[in-house]
Scaffold this motif. Sequence first.
Motif, mmCIF file in Angstrom:
data_model
loop_
_atom_site.group_PDB
_atom_site.id
_atom_site.type_symbol
_atom_site.label_atom_id
_atom_site.label_comp_id
_atom_site.label_asym_id
_atom_site.label_seq_id
_atom_site.Cartn_x
_atom_site.Cartn_y
_atom_site.Cartn_z
ATOM 1 N N ARG A 50 -1.434 -38.729 21.597
ATOM 2 C CA ARG A 50 -1.219 -39.182 22.775
ATOM 3 C C ARG A 50 -2.103 -38.447 23.844
ATOM 4 O O ARG A 50 -2.592 -37.320 23.518
ATOM 5 C CB ARG A 50 0.221 -39.219 23.342
ATOM 6 C CG ARG A 50 1.174 -40.139 22.850
ATOM 7 C CD ARG A 50 2.492 -40.227 23.005
ATOM 8 N NE ARG A 50 3.479 -41.375 22.636
ATOM 9 C CZ ARG A 50 4.774 -41.287 22.567
ATOM 10 N NH1 ARG A 50 5.270 -39.994 22.999
ATOM 11 N NH2 ARG A 50 5.329 -42.001 22.269
ATOM 12 N N SER A 51 -2.158 -39.160 24.866
ATOM 13 C CA SER A 51 -3.005 -38.365 25.967
ATOM 14 C C SER A 51 -1.839 -37.945 27.220
ATOM 15 O O SER A 51 -1.310 -38.557 27.735
ATOM 16 C CB SER A 51 -4.007 -39.196 26.794
ATOM 17 O OG SER A 51 -4.387 -38.436 27.916
ATOM 18 N N VAL A 55 -4.152 -42.442 30.653
ATOM 19 C CA VAL A 55 -5.401 -43.234 30.434
ATOM 20 C C VAL A 55 -6.583 -42.495 31.207
ATOM 21 O O VAL A 55 -7.637 -42.954 30.809
ATOM 22 C CB VAL A 55 -5.067 -44.611 30.962
ATOM 23 C CG1 VAL A 55 -4.068 -45.203 30.175
ATOM 24 C CG2 VAL A 55 -4.956 -45.035 32.523
ATOM 25 N N TYR A 60 -9.733 -39.611 26.177
ATOM 26 C CA TYR A 60 -9.005 -41.039 25.829
ATOM 27 C C TYR A 60 -9.780 -42.126 26.427
ATOM 28 O O TYR A 60 -9.940 -43.109 25.533
ATOM 29 C CB TYR A 60 -7.585 -41.156 26.714
ATOM 30 C CG TYR A 60 -6.850 -42.369 26.385
ATOM 31 C CD1 TYR A 60 -6.056 -42.700 25.140
ATOM 32 C CD2 TYR A 60 -7.069 -43.641 27.126
ATOM 33 C CE1 TYR A 60 -5.479 -43.961 24.930
ATOM 34 C CE2 TYR A 60 -6.679 -44.797 27.000
ATOM 35 C CZ TYR A 60 -5.646 -45.062 25.666
ATOM 36 O OH TYR A 60 -4.889 -46.153 25.394
ATOM 37 N N THR A 125 -0.554 -44.410 26.084
ATOM 38 C CA THR A 125 -1.966 -44.088 25.113
ATOM 39 C C THR A 125 -1.529 -43.785 23.886
ATOM 40 O O THR A 125 -2.452 -43.242 23.061
ATOM 41 C CB THR A 125 -2.539 -43.025 26.043
ATOM 42 O OG1 THR A 125 -1.474 -41.805 25.694
ATOM 43 C CG2 THR A 125 -2.726 -43.041 27.328
#
Length: 132
Positions: A50-51, A55, A60, A125
């Motif tokens: 995940r970021s 976003v 990402y 994300t």
Amino acid sequence: MSAPTSWTAEELATIDRVDEVEVATRRRDGSLRSDRIVWIVRHGDAVYVRSVNGVSAAWYRGVQTAHRGHLTAGGLRRDIVFVEAGDHAGDAGDLDDAIDAAYRAKYGQWSGPVARITDPDARATTLRLDPA
């Protein structure tokens, strides 16, 4: 011989063992962007990232160009494919909850960053990393 399409037991053990890994996303021309340090977790035999910055994070956004990249984790080096969490079967909410639990289990000693990587912006994300 075709390339493997799943992680080996040894690769999964390496992923479990290391805290920080580096990912580099590919540009349209196939070249790699600069490495970025990220946290990854396992859920079963799948690997997720995940970021933490949602976003808007540069890495990402780079994923969205080609959904391909490169992973470095300890001695492991693999070309990867980024798969959007919504692109696979199952209830996304249940998957997000399981990934949240994996992040808490692996990185729980860092409560501030874990709170950020399990918040709704980061959950949006969620990407599965598959070997290319």
